[in-house]
Scaffold this active site. Structure first.
Site, PDB file in Angstrom:
ATOM      1  N   SER A 114      -4.105  -8.021  12.373  1.00  0.00           N
ATOM      2  CA  SER A 114      -2.869  -8.152  13.150  1.00  0.00           C
ATOM      3  C   SER A 114      -2.150  -6.815  13.300  1.00  0.00           C
ATOM      4  O   SER A 114      -1.833  -6.375  14.410  1.00  0.00           O
ATOM      5  CB  SER A 114      -1.945  -9.177  12.481  1.00  0.00           C
ATOM      6  OG  SER A 114      -0.705  -9.258  13.148  1.00  0.00           O
TER       7      SER A 114
ATOM      8  N   SER B 272     -14.260  -7.661  13.307  1.00  0.00           N
ATOM      9  CA  SER B 272     -13.280  -6.957  14.125  1.00  0.00           C
ATOM     10  C   SER B 272     -13.904  -5.911  15.041  1.00  0.00           C
ATOM     11  O   SER B 272     -13.238  -5.401  15.944  1.00  0.00           O
ATOM     12  CB  SER B 272     -12.239  -6.279  13.219  1.00  0.00           C
ATOM     13  OG  SER B 272     -11.536  -7.229  12.459  1.00  0.00           O
TER      14      SER B 272
ATOM     15  N   GLN C 247      -8.290  -2.439  -0.231  1.00  0.00           N
ATOM     16  CA  GLN C 247      -8.038  -1.044   0.126  1.00  0.00           C
ATOM     17  C   GLN C 247      -8.632  -0.067  -0.875  1.00  0.00           C
ATOM     18  O   GLN C 247      -9.260   0.925  -0.495  1.00  0.00           O
ATOM     19  CB  GLN C 247      -6.527  -0.791   0.243  1.00  0.00           C
ATOM     20  CG  GLN C 247      -5.946  -1.148   1.589  1.00  0.00           C
ATOM     21  CD  GLN C 247      -4.518  -0.646   1.754  1.00  0.00           C
ATOM     22  OE1 GLN C 247      -4.090   0.295   1.083  1.00  0.00           O
ATOM     23  NE2 GLN C 247      -3.780  -1.266   2.659  1.00  0.00           N
TER      24      GLN C 247
ATOM     25  N   HIS D  30       2.169  -0.546   3.774  1.00  0.00           N
ATOM     26  CA  HIS D  30       2.659  -1.241   2.588  1.00  0.00           C
ATOM     27  C   HIS D  30       2.308  -0.369   1.399  1.00  0.00           C
ATOM     28  O   HIS D  30       1.223   0.210   1.346  1.00  0.00           O
ATOM     29  CB  HIS D  30       2.008  -2.619   2.461  1.00  0.00           C
ATOM     30  CG  HIS D  30       2.481  -3.435   1.301  1.00  0.00           C
ATOM     31  ND1 HIS D  30       3.790  -3.413   0.856  1.00  0.00           N
ATOM     32  CD2 HIS D  30       1.827  -4.299   0.476  1.00  0.00           C
ATOM     33  CE1 HIS D  30       3.916  -4.249  -0.164  1.00  0.00           C
ATOM     34  NE2 HIS D  30       2.740  -4.783  -0.416  1.00  0.00           N
TER      35      HIS D  30
END
Length: 330
Positions: free
Chosen positions: A27, A53, A86, A108
């Site tokens: 997103s 993706s 990550q 973030h």
């Protein structure tokens, strides 16, 4: 009053000769990549080859590379993968491909704040965190507006990390709405607290408990659904537009009196005690440790809780009722 940064405070030219690698195309990844491209910047998207993706990014006209190739090519590596993956991706595909004098950025602060990613000393590390979901970041940009952002600098190797962050925020439309400066610690801890105590965890439990009590008392599930879940959007919209005061002004006197007198009995001293405990676990790193281990174990607790949530009666009756609300499909 906290300072807000806008378009006139951000120099987009700082990014004109740089390559920005967006790692991840969910997103936020899709929205931020598209906004940066539309701002005239050079963007590559780093993805796992053959992943879900990959084709989506190609169909959007993106320059898609493997994560390793994107990291090698980039002056700014912007990580928009889920928090729990990550660190692994960084170690496998990014760490050995970071150039001295480049930058690593985030939306973030989790992996930096909790030391899951430890960047080299010779790169800038900053964060630009839109305060809205990806679809809104994209939609408002195309409408000529933007979503407010938070900006933080963790490491300023070049002496221009803040300026780069502001330029990046302008590239995704954030400076149109306003940017507030914070720290990685403050963004991470307050974000997790809001998600757990209020925005996601608290409100869903309040909905389910309210629904269950009405149904147990003999009221129709359909009526309980409308009163405890469906109408929540109307209240939240009023709060979003004008704060608590606007909401209290527009609801009935009965609702205002009942809410102001009964609300503190629902969110009471015991509730606040639980909130403080949640904050303690976030600040101490206890929640982060638990979440990282959950990810490494293939998320067994999360998957079980998701299944339980999907099977809750409020979800079942809501699915049926929403299927009849043709306007929602618009």
């Amino acid at each position: 009053m906290v300072q807000m940064y806008y378009d006139e405070d951000a120099n987009l030219d700082l990014l004109k000769d740089k390559t920005i690698a967006i790692i991840g195309y969910g997103s936020q990844g899709a929205a931020q990549a598209q906004n940066l491209v539309d701002s005239g910047l050079n963007v590559v998207v780093g993805l796992r080859e053959g992943g879900a993706s990959w084709n989506a990014a190609l169909s959007d006209g993106m320059n898609v590379l493997s994560i390793e190739q994107a990291a090698k090519k980039a002056d700014i590596i912007h990580l928009l993968l889920p928090d729990e993956v990550q660190s692994m991706v960084y170690q496998q595909d990014i760490a050995s491909n970071i150039s001295k004098g480049s930058a690593i950025s985030f939306s973030h602060g989790f992996n930096i704040h909790y030391h899951q990613i430890i960047p080299p000393d010779d790169v800038d590390v900053f964060m630009v965190a839109p305060k809205g979901p990806g679809y809104l970041v994209r939609r408002t940009y195309t409408e000529g507006a933007g979503v407010p952002c938070l900006l933080a600098v963790y490491q300023d190797a070049s002496g221009k990390a803040k300026e780069l962050g502001l330029a990046f925020a302008r590239g995704i439309g954030g400076t149109r709405a306003g940017v507030i400066e914070t720290s990685f610690a403050e963004e991470t801890e307050t974000d997790l607290f809001g998600e757990q105590v209020d925005l996601c965890g608290g409100v869903t439990e309040l909905i389910k408990a309210s629904f269950e009590i009405l149904v147990e008392a003999g009221y129709k599930p359909e009526i309980a659904y409308f009163e405890t879940l469906h109408e929540l959007k109307l209240i939240v919209d009023l709060i979003h537009e004008g704060g608590l005061s606007k909401m209290w002004y527009y609801v009935s006197n009965t609702a205002e009196y009942g809410g102001l007198t009964v609300g503190p009995k629902i969110i009471n001293a015991e509730s606040r005690k639980a909130m403080k405990e949640a904050l303690r676990r976030i600040q101490s790193g206890e929640f982060a440790r638990e979440f990282v281990l959950e990810g490494k174990a293939n998320k067994p607790v999360l998957r079980a809780l998701e299944k339980k949530e999907h099977e809750h009666p409020v979800e079942q009756i809501g699915k049926e009722l929403r299927s009849r609300m043709t306007w929602l499909k618009q």
